[in-house]
Design a protein around this motif. Structure first.
Motif, PDB file in Angstrom:
ATOM      1  N   GLY A  73       0.780  -1.235   0.000  1.00  0.00           N
ATOM      2  CA  GLY A  73       0.000   0.000   0.000  1.00  0.00           C
ATOM      3  C   GLY A  73       0.804   1.273   0.000  1.00  0.00           C
ATOM      4  N   ASP A  97       0.014   3.552  -6.349  1.00  0.00           N
ATOM      5  CA  ASP A  97      -1.314   2.991  -6.622  1.00  0.00           C
ATOM      6  C   ASP A  97      -2.069   2.657  -5.342  1.00  0.00           C
ATOM      7  OD1 ASP A  97      -0.096   0.624  -5.746  1.00  0.00           O
ATOM      8  OD2 ASP A  97       0.209  -0.128  -7.773  1.00  0.00           O
ATOM      9  N   ILE A 124      -2.195   0.001  -3.580  1.00  0.00           N
ATOM     10  CA  ILE A 124      -2.761  -1.352  -3.532  1.00  0.00           C
ATOM     11  C   ILE A 124      -2.172  -2.152  -2.371  1.00  0.00           C
ATOM     12  CG2 ILE A 124      -2.932  -3.563  -4.747  1.00  0.00           C
ATOM     13  CD1 ILE A 124      -2.907  -2.009  -7.362  1.00  0.00           C
ATOM     14  N   LEU A 138      -1.960  -6.025  -1.428  1.00  0.00           N
ATOM     15  CA  LEU A 138      -2.146  -7.308  -2.112  1.00  0.00           C
ATOM     16  C   LEU A 138      -1.381  -8.391  -1.375  1.00  0.00           C
ATOM     17  CD1 LEU A 138      -2.983  -9.078  -4.565  1.00  0.00           C
ATOM     18  CD2 LEU A 138      -0.932  -8.231  -5.734  1.00  0.00           C
ATOM     19  N   SER A 180      -6.903  -8.653  -1.848  1.00  0.00           N
ATOM     20  CA  SER A 180      -6.435  -7.385  -2.385  1.00  0.00           C
ATOM     21  C   SER A 180      -7.503  -6.309  -2.281  1.00  0.00           C
ATOM     22  CB  SER A 180      -6.007  -7.534  -3.851  1.00  0.00           C
ATOM     23  OG  SER A 180      -7.136  -7.562  -4.699  1.00  0.00           O
ATOM     24  N   THR A 181      -7.032  -5.058  -2.423  1.00  0.00           N
ATOM     25  CA  THR A 181      -7.941  -3.909  -2.462  1.00  0.00           C
ATOM     26  C   THR A 181      -8.208  -3.470  -3.891  1.00  0.00           C
ATOM     27  OG1 THR A 181      -6.045  -2.413  -2.173  1.00  0.00           O
ATOM     28  CG2 THR A 181      -7.243  -3.073  -0.183  1.00  0.00           C
ATOM     29  N   VAL A 182      -7.790  -4.272  -4.883  1.00  0.00           N
ATOM     30  CA  VAL A 182      -8.135  -3.998  -6.278  1.00  0.00           C
ATOM     31  C   VAL A 182      -9.649  -4.139  -6.433  1.00  0.00           C
ATOM     32  CG1 VAL A 182      -7.911  -4.838  -8.647  1.00  0.00           C
ATOM     33  CG2 VAL A 182      -5.898  -4.707  -7.173  1.00  0.00           C
ATOM     34  N   SER A 183     -10.268  -3.242  -7.203  1.00  0.00           N
ATOM     35  CA  SER A 183     -11.722  -3.269  -7.384  1.00  0.00           C
ATOM     36  C   SER A 183     -12.182  -4.661  -7.805  1.00  0.00           C
ATOM     37  CB  SER A 183     -12.131  -2.253  -8.452  1.00  0.00           C
ATOM     38  OG  SER A 183     -13.527  -2.313  -8.684  1.00  0.00           O
ATOM     39  N   THR A 225      -8.800   1.001  -7.139  1.00  0.00           N
ATOM     40  CA  THR A 225      -8.859   0.277  -5.872  1.00  0.00           C
ATOM     41  C   THR A 225     -10.114   0.678  -5.108  1.00  0.00           C
ATOM     42  OG1 THR A 225      -7.559   1.982  -4.747  1.00  0.00           O
ATOM     43  CG2 THR A 225      -6.356   0.141  -5.712  1.00  0.00           C
TER      44      THR A 225
END
Length: 537
Positions: A115, A119, A121, A123, A146-149, A523
């Motif tokens: 993080g 970005d 992120i 992960l 992950s915090t990816v959409s 994210t």
């Protein structure tokens, strides 16, 4: 006479003894074979049961992880959670589950992104390893947190309806918030008119969730597309050439507000910089450069030490290079045919025509206030994230492991990507047409295509394989199978091939995109769990 009878009796006795011996040998062989077969069957049954037991243990561990993720997301929803705190929560959750399943499996957690990068992120990779009985083999399940959409966790997603015309081939998970419409006619536009080709019904090799109903066209689509007929899962074998597995799940995919994300990156011309048409190109004592209409040849081969301010247009011609160690501000139009490297951010107040090589700093981006045309002459090799406030037209290859945000529509032709995965996000419509026309081998596109309006992809004259995924407020896919030839009218292979892999439009989920997310991928303020792979070794 008695001597002959004795000999005959002797022969009879020998014959009987031989028969008994052969029978005994056969019996022993049969018993041995039966015992061997029984042992083999028992070993096979034991191996199958052990594998099932291992799968059950892995599923139980996954369910516990899902429960912990839900709990963590509840905490996130109540306030701000820093990336370091989130990672600690994930590590603690996995450690707790490992203790619960101690002896049955091992669970390893590894942070891949913490993080702190631009970005933002977070992960992590989770590996569940379960022994399969006493065979010495193990079942391994790999997942990501992950915090990816979560929109990028599926092959195809729409909150509304999906229309599958003809035989597109989808490999992976499909989520439909509205209705699903299928037909065995692909549709296309030829000589300005909508035409139809009869082919197979679509194929979905994966799971399918449909919140609404299923409809099929029934007859020739020109007469029936306004009067679709409903069907149920019991008729899947008729209306899918490869039938999906129905999976009931809640559609929790979050919409991405592309327009707001572009607005958040808004750049403008600096008010303190005044450049008129009489302003010749020069530099100041800080290394900043100024000009009205500027070309790369005018700047020369040496990098600009500071920022570059262009009062009108900037042109980097073919085989030309320009390097700016600061930011680049172009008040009107930017044209790149050669190599443009900017260590800072790029602002374009007008239109952008981009080919060649274009790159920004690691945490910087490109903002284009007007429309953009990509790769109309040659491929665009993009190292960075691009925000387009207007519309986008792409006529060739865009090679990047990055993201392009577009407020308007995107019209894409002759497109592929060989440098990672391109994320194309639009508030407007996305249409892919005239890609790899009339070719027998598919052109591979490594991309995820996201539209908040309509997404439509043609695979009739085009021949595409999309490794990634698709999202549209409505989705339309149209495809035939086999070869297509161009003439006064299009000619098609007949009969169409039965193999779904011969479809001229395939969408296949790219699992490793989550492990190697492109620059600028959106994210969310929650953690999502995605299974990457399950294997036995």
């Amino acid at each position: 006479m008695m001597h002959v009878l004795k000999e005959e009796k002797g022969y009879t006795l020998v014959t009987v003894l031989l028969i008994f011996a052969v029978a005994a040998i056969i019996t022993v062989s049969l018993v041995s074979a039966s015992v061997s077969t029984f042992k083999t069957v028992k070993v096979s049954e034991t191996g199958t049961q052990d594998k099932l037991n291992a799968e059950m243990v892995a599923d139980e561990a996954t369910a516990l992880i899902e429960k912990q993720v839900d709990s963590i997301n509840s905490v996130i929803a109540t306030g701000t959670v820093m990336p370091s705190q989130l990672i600690s929560m994930l590590q603690a959750a996995i450690t707790n589950i490992q203790q619960q399943k101690n002896g049955k499996c091992s669970i390893a957690y590894k942070t891949l992104k913490d993080g702190t990068a631009p970005d933002g992120i977070v992960l992590g990779k989770v590996t569940i390893t379960v022994p399969i009985g006493k065979s010495g083999k193990t079942l391994t399940k790999v997942m990501t947190l992950s915090t990816v959409s979560d929109v990028f966790q599926y092959t195809a997603v729409t909150p509304s309806n999906m229309y599958l015309y003809g035989s597109p081939y989808i490999i992976g998970d499909v989520n439909i918030g509205g209705d699903l419409y299928v037909s065995n006619y692909g549709k296309y536009v030829d000589l300005g008119f909508t035409q139809y080709i009869r082919t197979y019904y679509p194929a979905i090799n994966g799971t399918l969730t449909v919140k609404g109903r299923y409809y099929e066209a029934g007859q020739h689509p020109a007469r029936t597309f306004d009067s679709w007929k409903p069907f149920g899962p019991e008729s899947f074998s008729r209306y899918f050439s490869v039938a999906p597995v129905v999976k009931n799940r809640q559609l929790t995919v979050d919409k991405i507000n592309v327009g707001d994300m572009i607005t958040a990156k808004l750049l403008g011309w600096p008010e303190n910089i005044k450049i008129n048409s009489n302003y010749s190109y020069n530099t100041d004592k800080y290394g900043n450069a100024f000009g009205y209409d500027v070309t790369a040849s005018q700047v020369g081969s040496q990098p600009i030490k500071g920022n570059l301010y262009v009062g009108d247009d900037l042109i980097v011609g073919e085989n030309k290079s320009l390097t700016v160690n600061g930011d680049l501000y172009v008040k009107d139009d930017l044209t790149v045919k050669g190599n443009l490297t900017v260590k800072g951010k790029i602002y374009v107040g007008g239109y952008a025509d981009l080919n060649g090589v274009l790159s920004t700093g690691a945490d910087k981006y490109i903002y284009i206030a007007g429309n953009a045309t990509l790769s109309d002459v040659s491929a665009l090799n993009l190292n960075g994230v691009m925000y387009v406030n207007g519309s986008l037209t792409s006529s060739g290859d865009v090679n990047t492991n990055g993201s392009i945000y577009v407020r308007g529509d995107a019209d894409v032709e002759n497109f592929s990507n060989s440098s990672g995965t391109l994320i194309l996000l639009c508030d407007g419509n996305i249409q892919l047409a005239n890609n790899n026309l009339y070719k027998d081998r598919p052109k591979v596109i490594d991309a995820y295509l996201y539209s908040n309006r309509d997404l439509f992809i043609y695979g009739i004259g085009s021949n595409l394989k999309i490794n990634g995924g698709i999202y549209g407020n409505t989705i339309g896919l149209s495809a035939s199978r086999g070869w297509t030839e161009n003439g006064l009218i299009l000619k098609f292979q007949y009969p169409q091939p039965a193999d779904p892999a011969k479809s001229r439009l395939t969408v296949n989920f790219k699992k490793d995109m989550i492990l190697n997310p492109p620059k600028g991928i959106p994210t969310v303020n929650k953690v999502t769990l995605k299974e990457i792979n399950t294997s036995v070794q």
